[in-house]
Enzyme design. Structure first.
Site: not given
Length: 449
Positions: A163, A264
């Site tokens: 990220e 995730e």
């Protein structure tokens, strides 16, 4: 991790530095067949491999603890992984001064592979000012991580970042993420390790998710990733394949040439039943997706934990039972799942309001890091401490708009020299200015002391 980019790994104190032609032998009794990439899928030998796993970081981002450095912790948690029927865990942070032989061996005995992030909070890219943070010290720590874990056959893959790009304004950091991925793949080849997949774990940013995926798979062979992953919390029970929008994501990635998986998943807005598991491992998705990792194993204050850890004891929560039931009720598809055997590169995304990157110009590897292609980085990791790398010495001095069509075992220093005259103008110059100011102020401060 939702708010945490993490990992560095190296248990190097027990090994001698290899010569340029020496290969490190496996350092644990890893008996699992190494995972390979074919087209847009993972394979275990001749069989399609789907990731069925969880994200494992007891202590979370606030208390950095290496779960694989302690045999007691590892043994305790592997017992829970076996109850869930997992074949993969993701670890965000490890201590690269510790030895991981015992835990990697226990994971292998349980049939479990490791997906490992290579960054730590102190040694990582800075999305706001990526230029100074892409330096020799940073890459040294990453390469040391590779040295430590390349010998285990149950090291499934490495994440080059997590990220780093988390909105439209941070897309100028993408060339640095891609450069790190390139450097890791080149280092693995130069050190003559097996071809361990390297890729990126992206945020699920709707406005540039597709652009990021295309960018990591465009350009020459040495610049492209081995896979692409993203963190996806868009399926919130009760939902469905279409209500969640997962059908559209499958459609958008249908012709993508790399394996895709969820690094995730597991929305906790409502009671988690993990209904998405049935879709994720069905033929609705397996032509494009290769499974995923549930966030997260232990409760760390965000209400995502499957279990609660207190001292040495583990208490299984309702989410643990729900995931266990969902996985047990969902078998992998028979055959190859309809994967794309050809694979192939993507076209580089064009610059837009959502994607502030022009072409495929990447920074060349810093010369100090390029030298490690020959000597290796064994024994050079910094563990969970150290001074940090984000403003360390040894930044890139040039950029390259072209790569090569192969990942070779030759030193990258030759590539750096070949591209030394390339202009950096397509890259954002502001980070260089910031870096210069930081260095100047540091010198002034040192003089005052």
């Amino acid at each position: 991790m939702k708010t945490f980019t993490a990992i560095a790994a190296l248990a190097a104190t027990v090994l001698a530095s290899p010569t340029p032609t020496e290969e490190l032998v496996p350092r644990a009794s890893s008996t699992l067949t190494a995972i390979t990439v074919k087209g847009n899928a993972f394979f275990q030998g001749a069989n399609r491999f789907y990731i069925r796993g969880v994200d494992w970081q007891p202590g979370g981002s606030s208390k950095l603890v290496d779960p694989m450095a302690d045999t007691t912790t590892c043994t305790r948690d592997i017992a829970e992984f076996k109850k869930l029927g997992l074949n993969t865990v993701r670890v965000y942070t490890v201590d690269n001064t510790a030895n991981h032989d015992a835990c990697m061996g226990l994971l292998a005995d349980a049939g479990i592979y490791l997906v490992l992030d290579v960054n730590t909070p102190l040694y990582s890219l800075n999305r706001a000012t990526p230029f100074p943070s892409y330096n020799t010290v940073y890459l040294t720590n990453i390469f040391a991580t590779i040295d430590a874990f390349a010998g285990y056959t149950n090291t499934l893959a490495f994440f080059s970042g997590n990220e780093v790009i988390n909105d439209d304004t941070t897309t100028p950091a993408a060339p640095y993420v891609k450069a790190v991925t390139r450097d890791m793949r080149q280092y693995i080849a130069a050190r003559k390790y097996r071809q361990i997949p390297v890729g990126y774990s992206a945020a699920d940013v709707n406005s540039n998710r597709k652009e990021m995926a295309e960018y990591m798979n465009c350009g020459s062979a040495d610049e492209r990733s081995d896979f692409f992953a993203f963190n996806d919390y868009s399926w919130c029970d009760p939902s469905s394949f279409t209500t969640s929008g997962w059908d559209q994501k499958v459609k958008n990635f249908t012709n993508y040439g790399l394996p895709i998986f969820l690094s995730e998943y597991g929305c906790n807005t409502n009671t988690r039943k993990f209904e998405e598991v049935a879709s994720l491992y069905s033929k609705d998705m397996t032509a494009v997706y290769s499974g995923g990792l549930v966030y997260e194993y232990s409760e760390e204050g965000s209400k995502y934990g499957l279990v609660t850890i207190s001292g040495g004891s583990v208490t299984e929560g309702n989410d643990f039972a729900a995931l266990k039931s969902a996985l047990a009720a969902t078998a992998n598809p028979t055959g190859d799942g309809g994967y794309n055997a050809t694979g192939g590169a993507s076209a580089c995304p064009t610059k837009s309001a959502n994607w502030n990157v022009t072409g495929n110009t990447l920074p060349t590897i810093p010369s100090g890091a390029a030298a490690l292609m020959k000597t290796g980085a064994v024994g050079k990791g910094f563990g969970l401490t150290g001074a940090g790398s984000q403003n360390a010495e040894g930044t890139s001095t040039s950029s390259s708009s072209t790569g090569s069509d192969t990942v070779t075992s030759a030193s990258s220093s030759a590539t750096a020299k070949k591209n030394a005259g390339a202009a950096l103008s397509p890259m954002d110059a502001r980070p260089m200015i910031v870096s210069g100011m930081v260095i100047m102020l540091s010198l002034i401060g040192a003089a005052l002391i």
